[in-house]
Design a protein around this motif. Structure first.
Motif, short mmCIF file in Angstrom:
data_model
loop_
_atom_site.label_atom_id
_atom_site.label_comp_id
_atom_site.label_asym_id
_atom_site.label_seq_id
_atom_site.Cartn_x
_atom_site.Cartn_y
_atom_site.Cartn_z
N LYS A 245 0.84 -1.23 0.01
CA LYS A 245 -0.03 -0.03 -0.05
C LYS A 245 0.89 1.37 -0.22
O LYS A 245 0.78 2.19 -0.78
CB LYS A 245 -1.07 0.00 1.39
CG LYS A 245 -2.29 -0.83 1.16
CD LYS A 245 -3.12 -0.57 2.16
CE LYS A 245 -3.24 -1.72 2.95
NZ LYS A 245 -4.07 -1.80 4.07
N LEU A 246 1.88 1.37 0.92
CA LEU A 246 2.73 2.41 0.86
C LEU A 246 3.82 2.76 -0.26
O LEU A 246 3.73 3.69 -0.87
CB LEU A 246 3.74 2.46 1.95
CG LEU A 246 3.05 2.45 3.53
CD1 LEU A 246 3.83 2.22 4.66
CD2 LEU A 246 2.64 4.03 3.47
N THR B 26 9.88 8.35 3.93
CA THR B 26 10.31 7.71 5.25
C THR B 26 9.46 6.62 5.66
O THR B 26 9.85 5.47 6.01
CB THR B 26 10.12 8.73 6.28
OG1 THR B 26 11.10 9.86 5.98
CG2 THR B 26 10.70 8.10 7.74
N ARG B 27 8.17 6.47 5.63
CA ARG B 27 7.21 5.65 5.76
C ARG B 27 7.44 4.22 5.04
O ARG B 27 7.38 2.91 5.34
CB ARG B 27 5.78 6.09 5.69
CG ARG B 27 5.35 6.82 6.85
CD ARG B 27 3.95 7.50 6.62
NE ARG B 27 2.77 6.41 6.17
CZ ARG B 27 1.78 6.90 6.06
NH1 ARG B 27 1.43 7.99 5.55
NH2 ARG B 27 0.79 5.78 5.49
N VAL B 28 7.77 4.16 3.76
CA VAL B 28 7.83 3.16 2.88
C VAL B 28 9.18 2.66 3.38
O VAL B 28 9.49 1.16 3.43
CB VAL B 28 8.08 3.95 1.36
CG1 VAL B 28 8.75 2.70 0.35
CG2 VAL B 28 6.71 4.09 0.83
N LYS C 111 9.59 -1.27 4.71
CA LYS C 111 10.27 -2.31 3.96
C LYS C 111 11.17 -2.77 5.00
O LYS C 111 11.38 -4.13 4.98
CB LYS C 111 11.15 -1.51 2.93
CG LYS C 111 12.27 -2.40 2.18
CD LYS C 111 11.98 -2.69 0.48
CE LYS C 111 13.04 -3.33 0.06
NZ LYS C 111 13.23 -4.74 0.40
N ARG C 112 11.88 -1.98 5.77
CA ARG C 112 12.70 -2.56 6.69
C ARG C 112 12.01 -3.49 7.92
O ARG C 112 12.44 -4.46 8.06
CB ARG C 112 13.28 -1.28 7.82
CG ARG C 112 14.53 -1.92 8.59
CD ARG C 112 14.73 -0.91 9.58
NE ARG C 112 13.58 -0.16 10.26
CZ ARG C 112 13.40 0.92 10.62
NH1 ARG C 112 14.28 1.79 10.09
NH2 ARG C 112 12.41 1.07 11.16
N ASP C 113 10.70 -3.17 8.17
CA ASP C 113 10.29 -4.00 8.87
C ASP C 113 9.61 -5.31 8.40
O ASP C 113 9.78 -6.29 9.10
CB ASP C 113 8.74 -3.14 9.58
CG ASP C 113 8.94 -2.02 10.39
OD1 ASP C 113 10.06 -1.97 11.19
OD2 ASP C 113 7.85 -1.23 10.60
N MET C 114 9.27 -4.91 7.22
CA MET C 114 9.01 -6.48 6.50
C MET C 114 10.21 -7.42 6.18
O MET C 114 10.22 -8.60 6.48
CB MET C 114 8.36 -6.09 5.17
CG MET C 114 8.05 -7.45 4.04
SD MET C 114 7.80 -6.68 2.44
CE MET C 114 8.93 -5.98 2.06
#
Length: 146
Positions: free
Chosen positions: A52-53, A75-77, A81-84
């Motif tokens: 989504k992001l 920043t949110r993307v 991505k890092r969290d995923m």
């Protein structure tokens, strides 16, 4: 087109090679990691959030830095991505996928090399893509073959 004995034998050998690859430990681990990823709700949530992001990011990219949400979306993307990528199941799947790709690339290189050492096999890996012929033979550039 008439099927010759050679082409039939070659097709049989290719099917046997495919079966061997499919039954390999690497393929088993890949299928297991893929199944685990598919059934992990948290991993699927993180992947969905990232997608989504990423769609928002592509929309923002049309205007670049001039878009009012450029910095926050960018920043949110990166955070999503890092969290995923840091999620254990996703990391295990990526590793299994990389190992499967390496096996298939190696088999492709071996087959191409048996036909001719001049055949290039695009592996997606710059290290392997630069070995052998440099791409100049048929493209009008200077030849980098050894």
């Amino acid at each position: 087109m008439l099927a010759t004995l050679d082409s039939v034998l070659l097709t049989d050998e290719a099917e046997e090679l495919g079966k061997m690859i499919s039954e390999s430990e690497i393929a088993f681990q890949y299928r297991q990691a893929k199944s685990k990823l598919k059934n992990d709700r948290e991993a699927q949530r993180l992947i969905g959030e990232f997608i989504k992001l990423k769609d928002l990011y592509e929309e923002v990219q049309r205007f670049g830095r001039y878009h009012p949400d450029f910095l926050s979306i960018t920043t949110r993307v990166r955070e999503a991505k890092r969290d995923m990528d840091m999620h254990q199941t996703v990391a295990e799947y990526r590793q299994a996928e990389r190992e499967m790709e390496d096996l298939l690339n190696e088999v492709s290189k071996l087959i191409a090399g048996e036909v001719s050492p001049m055949i290039k096999v695009p592996t997606g890996n710059p290290f392997f893509d630069k070995q052998g012929c440099g791409g100049g033979c048929g493209s009008g550039g200077s030849c980098g073959c050894s």
